[in-house]
Design an enzyme around this catalytic site. Structure first.
Site, short mmCIF file in Angstrom:
data_model
loop_
_atom_site.label_atom_id
_atom_site.label_comp_id
_atom_site.label_asym_id
_atom_site.label_seq_id
_atom_site.Cartn_x
_atom_site.Cartn_y
_atom_site.Cartn_z
N LEU A 141 11.71 34.20 56.42
CA LEU A 141 12.11 34.08 55.02
C LEU A 141 13.47 34.75 54.88
CD1 LEU A 141 8.93 34.99 52.91
CD2 LEU A 141 9.85 32.72 53.36
N ASP A 142 14.31 34.21 54.00
CA ASP A 142 15.57 34.88 53.71
C ASP A 142 15.30 36.30 53.26
OD1 ASP A 142 16.88 32.51 54.20
OD2 ASP A 142 17.07 31.96 52.09
N CYS A 143 16.26 37.18 53.52
CA CYS A 143 16.13 38.58 53.12
C CYS A 143 15.80 38.71 51.63
CB CYS A 143 17.42 39.33 53.44
SG CYS A 143 17.42 41.07 52.95
N THR A 145 14.43 36.51 49.67
CA THR A 145 13.24 35.76 49.27
C THR A 145 12.02 36.59 49.58
OG1 THR A 145 14.33 33.66 49.77
CG2 THR A 145 11.93 33.64 49.61
N ASN A 239 17.81 28.19 54.59
CA ASN A 239 18.34 28.13 53.21
C ASN A 239 18.04 26.80 52.52
OD1 ASN A 239 21.40 30.04 53.90
ND2 ASN A 239 19.31 30.71 53.69
#
Length: 304
Positions: A141-143, A145, A239
């Site tokens: 997961l994105d940082c 998110t 993303n």
């Protein structure tokens, strides 16, 4: 004692120092200035171990920009040690896997020696609970998110899960607050995505050598200027949701990278609320869900 002098002297609260930001500054510089005499490496360590919150949210990035009026809380000796803390919550664990609910601001895996990340936090948890294993990333997961992630406890289990990821995964759903008024109750976005040298993912409506990606969305609630959406990933590209929402003119709230605003006092409104997959060893279908973060309601109905 004057009010000015009151402001300049840090006050302590539960072994923490709390300061109000009087002018914009980078978080690392602010921590070093507040803890007068502290080394740069020590300040980075405090950030990396979740020792700093900004307006109640853990922040770990050294270049995070503080706004005037923000409240910063610093714990000098922060060492997260429990399985359920401000950075993550363990939702499920057995001898082969662990499922966590990650908070925003935490990386999926290390990037640099001092980054706050789930792998390091889980490895610490395993050591504290005397488990002879380490965390192996299965997906990311994105940082910025938050939400559900699964980690394997061995390389063999990791490889088993990632070798046929599309068959392993049953369902992955996200919830997001996006800018603008949606014209339709649901929709689908398709494009080809590829990275650039500037560390930005670019979208193309035609095959330009990138990776094909598809995202389905459904309107959950429409506010005057923003919307709450449920999103289904039919592919899992870097993303992907953020880029696809920007493609259709409805960027995720708080996403300065692909949107048009990035309020550093708040958070990006993207959360992985559902994760379902086949257990890599037992074959059992496992289903997990987490609540929508409270802040999403505030962001949805904010007056702009």
């Amino acid at each position: 004692m004057s009010r000015r002098h009151d402001h300049r002297v840090p006050r302590t609260d539960d072994k923490a120092i709390v300061r109000e930001v009087r002018q914009p500054a980078h978080l690392l510089d602010f921590v070093m200035q507040t803890l007068d005499g502290i080394s740069r490496n020590k300040a980075k360590s405090i950030l990396a171990h979740g020792g700093v919150t900004v307006d109640g949210q853990v922040q770990s990035h050294v270049d995070y920009m503080l706004d005037e009026g923000s409240v910063v809380k610093i714990r000098r000796h922060a060492r997260p040690s429990s399985a359920n803390n401000s950075n993550y919550r363990i939702v499920y664990e057995d001898r082969w896997i662990v499922v966590v609910d990650k908070q925003q601001g935490v990386l999926s895996m290390p990037v640099g020696a001092s980054s706050l990340n789930m792998k390091t936090l889980l490895d610490r948890h395993f050591a504290e609970t005397r488990q002879r294993c380490t965390a192996h990333v299965v997906h990311r997961l994105d940082c910025r998110t938050s939400g559900l992630m699964v980690y394997a406890k061995s390389v063999d289990v990791q490889q088993q899960m990632t070798a046929d990821w599309h068959s392993t995964i049953i369902d992955r759903r996200y919830v997001a607050v996006v800018e603008g008024v949606m014209e339709d109750p649901k929709g689908r976005v398709e494009s080809w995505l590829h990275d650039t040298d500037r560390m930005v993912v670019v979208s193309s409506p035609v095959d330009d050598g990138g990776k094909w990606a598809m995202t389905e969305w459904e309107l959950a609630e429409q506010a005057p200027q923003r919307a709450l959406l449920y999103l289904h990933l039919l592919t899992g590209r870097k993303n992907q949701i953020r880029v696809h929402m920007a493609d259709i003119g409805h960027p995720v709230v708080g996403d300065g990278k692909y949107g048009h605003q990035d309020d550093p006092g708040k958070r990006m409104c993207l959360h992985a609320f559902r994760l379902a997959f086949h257990h890599p060893v037992t074959g059992e279908a496992l289903y997990f869900e987490t609540p929508i973060p409270r802040y999403f309601g505030t962001a949805l109905h904010a007056k702009l």
